[in-house]
Design an enzyme around this catalytic site. Structure first.
Site, PDB file in Angstrom:
ATOM      1  CG  ASN A  24      31.106  12.483  29.453  1.00 46.31           C
ATOM      2  OD1 ASN A  24      31.824  12.428  28.450  1.00 46.31           O
ATOM      3  ND2 ASN A  24      30.531  13.606  29.859  1.00 46.31           N
ATOM      4  NE  ARG A  97      39.880  17.215  30.429  1.00 48.13           N
ATOM      5  CZ  ARG A  97      40.855  17.843  31.072  1.00 48.13           C
ATOM      6  NH1 ARG A  97      41.674  18.620  30.427  1.00 48.13           N
ATOM      7  NH2 ARG A  97      40.993  17.692  32.374  1.00 48.13           N
ATOM      8  CB  CYS A 121      35.119  21.133  25.238  1.00 46.39           C
ATOM      9  SG  CYS A 121      34.202  20.029  24.175  1.00 46.39           S
ATOM     10  CG  ASP A 311      28.385  18.179  30.405  1.00 42.18           C
ATOM     11  OD1 ASP A 311      29.296  18.742  29.805  1.00 42.18           O
ATOM     12  OD2 ASP A 311      28.569  17.480  31.420  1.00 42.18           O
ATOM     13  CB  VAL A 333      30.725  22.533  36.768  1.00 38.08           C
ATOM     14  CG1 VAL A 333      31.703  21.390  36.512  1.00 38.08           C
ATOM     15  CG2 VAL A 333      29.567  22.055  37.641  1.00 38.08           C
TER      16      VAL A 333
HETATM   17  N1  EPU Z   1      39.470  20.397  37.843  1.00 39.01           N
HETATM   18  C1  EPU Z   1      40.645  20.912  38.362  1.00 39.01           C
HETATM   19  N2  EPU Z   1      41.737  20.094  38.402  1.00 39.01           N
HETATM   20  C2  EPU Z   1      41.722  18.807  37.951  1.00 39.01           C
HETATM   21  C3  EPU Z   1      40.508  18.285  37.449  1.00 39.01           C
HETATM   22  C4  EPU Z   1      39.386  19.107  37.390  1.00 39.01           C
HETATM   23  O1  EPU Z   1      40.696  22.077  38.766  1.00 39.01           O
HETATM   24  O2  EPU Z   1      42.755  18.126  38.021  1.00 39.01           O
HETATM   25  C5  EPU Z   1      38.284  21.265  37.770  1.00 39.01           C
HETATM   26  C6  EPU Z   1      37.884  21.537  36.320  1.00 39.01           C
HETATM   27  O3  EPU Z   1      38.657  22.569  35.748  1.00 39.01           O
HETATM   28  C7  EPU Z   1      36.424  21.881  36.447  1.00 39.01           C
HETATM   29  C8  EPU Z   1      35.976  20.991  37.613  1.00 39.01           C
HETATM   30  O4  EPU Z   1      37.160  20.602  38.314  1.00 39.01           O
HETATM   31  O5  EPU Z   1      36.266  23.216  36.792  1.00 39.01           O
HETATM   32  C9  EPU Z   1      35.219  19.758  37.227  1.00 39.01           C
HETATM   33  O6  EPU Z   1      35.950  19.003  36.261  1.00 39.01           O
HETATM   34  P1  EPU Z   1      35.821  17.435  36.164  1.00 39.01           P
HETATM   35  O7  EPU Z   1      37.157  16.834  36.483  1.00 39.01           O
HETATM   36  O8  EPU Z   1      34.635  16.997  36.940  1.00 39.01           O
HETATM   37  O9  EPU Z   1      35.530  17.243  34.614  1.00 39.01           O
HETATM   38  P2  EPU Z   1      36.126  16.147  33.646  1.00 39.01           P
HETATM   39  O10 EPU Z   1      36.239  14.845  34.308  1.00 39.01           O
HETATM   40  O11 EPU Z   1      37.322  16.706  32.935  1.00 39.01           O
HETATM   41  C10 EPU Z   1      33.833  15.247  32.795  1.00 39.01           C
HETATM   42  C11 EPU Z   1      33.136  15.187  31.471  1.00 39.01           C
HETATM   43  C12 EPU Z   1      32.672  16.566  31.068  1.00 39.01           C
HETATM   44  C13 EPU Z   1      31.743  17.104  32.141  1.00 39.01           C
HETATM   45  C14 EPU Z   1      32.450  17.084  33.512  1.00 39.01           C
HETATM   46  C15 EPU Z   1      31.544  17.507  34.651  1.00 39.01           C
HETATM   47  C16 EPU Z   1      34.250  13.359  30.390  1.00 39.01           C
HETATM   48  C17 EPU Z   1      35.152  12.887  29.308  1.00 39.01           C
HETATM   49  N3  EPU Z   1      34.053  14.662  30.461  1.00 39.01           N
HETATM   50  O12 EPU Z   1      34.968  16.090  32.578  1.00 39.01           O
HETATM   51  O13 EPU Z   1      31.940  16.413  29.859  1.00 39.01           O
HETATM   52  O14 EPU Z   1      31.366  18.415  31.824  1.00 39.01           O
HETATM   53  O15 EPU Z   1      32.949  15.761  33.787  1.00 39.01           O
HETATM   54  O16 EPU Z   1      30.445  16.669  34.741  1.00 39.01           O
HETATM   55  O17 EPU Z   1      33.715  12.563  31.159  1.00 39.01           O
HETATM   56  C18 EPU Z   1      31.153  16.959  27.742  1.00 39.01           C
HETATM   57  O18 EPU Z   1      30.688  15.804  27.705  1.00 39.01           O
HETATM   58  O19 EPU Z   1      30.920  17.831  26.861  1.00 39.01           O
HETATM   59  C19 EPU Z   1      32.025  17.323  28.850  1.00 39.01           C
HETATM   60  C20 EPU Z   1      32.759  18.427  28.860  1.00 39.01           C
END
Ligand code: EPU
Length: 439
Positions: A24, A97, A121, A311, A333
């Site tokens: 990540n 993503r 995922c 995670d 989260v």
């Molecule tokens: N959210 C919104 N709107 C948005 C963006 C996020 O409502 O525009 C919500 C999401 O639905 C969620 C929360 O905010 O409920 C947190 O999402 P976040 O944006 O922090 O997650 P992400 O950036 O999409 C990354 C990691 C994830 C990890 C999360 C939280 C990457 C590629 N993915 O996702 O990793 O769970 O941060 O730490 O960096 C994994 O590695 O298996 C994984 C899912």
């Protein structure tokens, strides 16, 4: 290629494995290379599917990418960034993503960007509304089409003042990757400050960016006209390290995770100790083991950094099926990260999921119909089952459950685990796991 793994469980996982750079972080640092005027070099890069996908996306956009996977070194030359064909981005993006994070850099370099429908995922809706709002705040024009989203910046991108509704990791990275070359100042409040984000800030600073992070999680960026390339070594993957640590606990094993580092894992280590696991920290890594005797139940709430990472939750739940008493887990989260417990139930685990916020403060999901709390009652012996991998971390957790269970399980969809766990089949063998691909 067959995608079913036969797993014969019941024996502890013991031995040594190595973790390399954080999935990540690495994928974001790869996108940052697009912003540089010169070549960049990233070290400690793991050989995982997500890295391949982002490398291919960069190549589609004219970046020359060279990957020495044995050495874990990625080199990028972004001298000839160009627009990619929508069709080609779409063909690749289904599994990742990351394309959304290309927007800022592509708007700076080319004046437009295209994002297809995003994958990732199945752990919740995973909307991109925060990302699109931030891009609009910078002055981008967002146009939704039948095949995806077309974004342009007819008047360039200007610094902005924004507050995130929730400290989203991706939206914070979106802001950083866009603000560094936007005109003027950007101030982002309620930003996420995960160690992977701090490492991205380190990369951007090496490239020439001016970024500060306040104690109240406000990030300030002074836009600059030009950025250079960077040389950087990725921080280790603390999610992978914790996954193997939970595997040691669940199987009654002893795993030396070379490359794992204590900073970034402090919260996980505290809970590991409370459950009854033991660890030895050295310069080489962290040895995680089950010291014998009973494991203890805990109350656990996932949260943004420095809380217990979402995670880490799924592999830990498998270990908690072997703890004595009732453990309570509140997932704050993602709204839908307990789907994987259905298979654990079929294997003999006693896990009940609830709509209510249990064991912690009310969260965003409390008044909605999401089963985002769980109660695990243990210890329960696990038995083999047929399982389909639901998502990356859930899939790894099923694998741990199968390794703890008596008998031979069939785990289908194992390929998904390659997205984020480097050489995981090789590592399972090194740890003495009895696994074989089905013909
Ligand atoms: N959210 C919104 N709107 C948005 C963006 C996020 O409502 O525009 C919500 C999401 O639905 C969620 C929360 O905010 O409920 C947190 O999402 P976040 O944006 O922090 O997650 P992400 O950036 O999409 C990354 C990691 C994830 C990890 C999360 C939280 C990457 C590629 N993915 O996702 O990793 O769970 O941060 O730490 O960096 C994994 O590695 O298996 C994984 C899912």
């Amino acid at each position: 290629m067959p995608d079913v793994l036969r797993v014969t469980g019941g024996a502890p996982l013991t031995g040594e494995i190595t973790v390399r750079g954080a999935k990540n972080f690495v994928s974001k640092a790869m996108v940052a290379a697009l912003l540089g005027e010169g070549p960049s070099t990233l070290r400690n890069v793991p050989l995982i599917r997500d890295v391949d996908v982002v490398a291919d996306l960069l190549r589609l956009h004219g970046v020359a990418v060279d990957y020495d996977d044995d050495a874990g070194v990625l080199r990028f030359d972004p001298s000839n960034v160009e627009q990619a064909h929508v069709r080609d981005i779409d063909a690749l993006a289904g599994s990742s993503r990351i394309p959304i994070l290309f927007c800022g850099p592509l708007l700076h370099r080319l004046g437009e960007a295209f994002i297809p429908d995003l994958g990732g995922c199945h752990i919740g809706d995973r909307p991109i509304d925060f990302h699109l709002q931030i891009l609009r705040d910078f002055g981008a024009v967002v146009d939704k089409t039948a095949t995806g989203i077309h974004i342009t910046a007819p008047r360039g991108l200007r610094g902005t003042k924004a507050v995130l509704p929730y400290p989203s990791v991706g939206a914070t990275e979106q802001t950083l990757l866009t603000a560094v070359r936007a005109e003027g100042l950007t101030e982002l409040s309620n930003a996420a400050t995960e160690p992977e984000i701090m490492d991205l800030i380190a990369v951007l600073q090496k490239m020439g960016a001016i970024i500060s992070v306040d104690t109240d999680r406000t990030i300030r960026v002074e836009g600059v006209e030009k950025l250079m390339g960077y040389e950087h070594t990725s921080l280790p993957d603390r999610i992978e390290a914790a996954s193997w640590a939970s595997a040691a606990l669940a199987t009654g094993g002893d795993i030396m995770v070379r490359g794992a580092e204590q900073p970034g894992m402090t919260t996980y280590l505290n809970f590991y100790r409370k459950v009854g696991g033991t660890f030895d920290i050295s310069d080489e890594g962290i040895r995680f083991y089950h010291p014998g005797g009973e494991l203890k139940s805990i109350v656990l709430e996932t949260d943004v950094h420095p809380g217990f990472m979402t995670d880490w939750q799924q592999p830990m739940v498998v270990a908690l099926t072997q703890a004595t008493g009732l453990s309570i887990i509140h997932e704050t989260v993602y709204e839908n990260r307990f789907g994987f417990t259905e298979a654990l139930g079929r294997m003999g685990a006693q896990i009940q999921v609830y709509r209510e916020c249990l064991g912690g403060l009310p969260c965003r999901f409390g008044q909605r119909n999401f089963n985002h709390s769980a109660v695990v009652s243990g210890p329960t012996p696990l038995r083999a089952a047929d399982i389909v991998v639901p998502d990356l971390r859930g899939g790894f957790s099923h694998l741990i459950a199968a390794l703890s269970a008596e008998g031979t399980s069939r785990v289908q969809g194992i390929e998904l685990i390659n997205r984020g766990y480097e050489h995981f089949m090789r590592k399972l063998s090194l740890l003495g796991a009895q696994v074989e691909m089905e013909d």
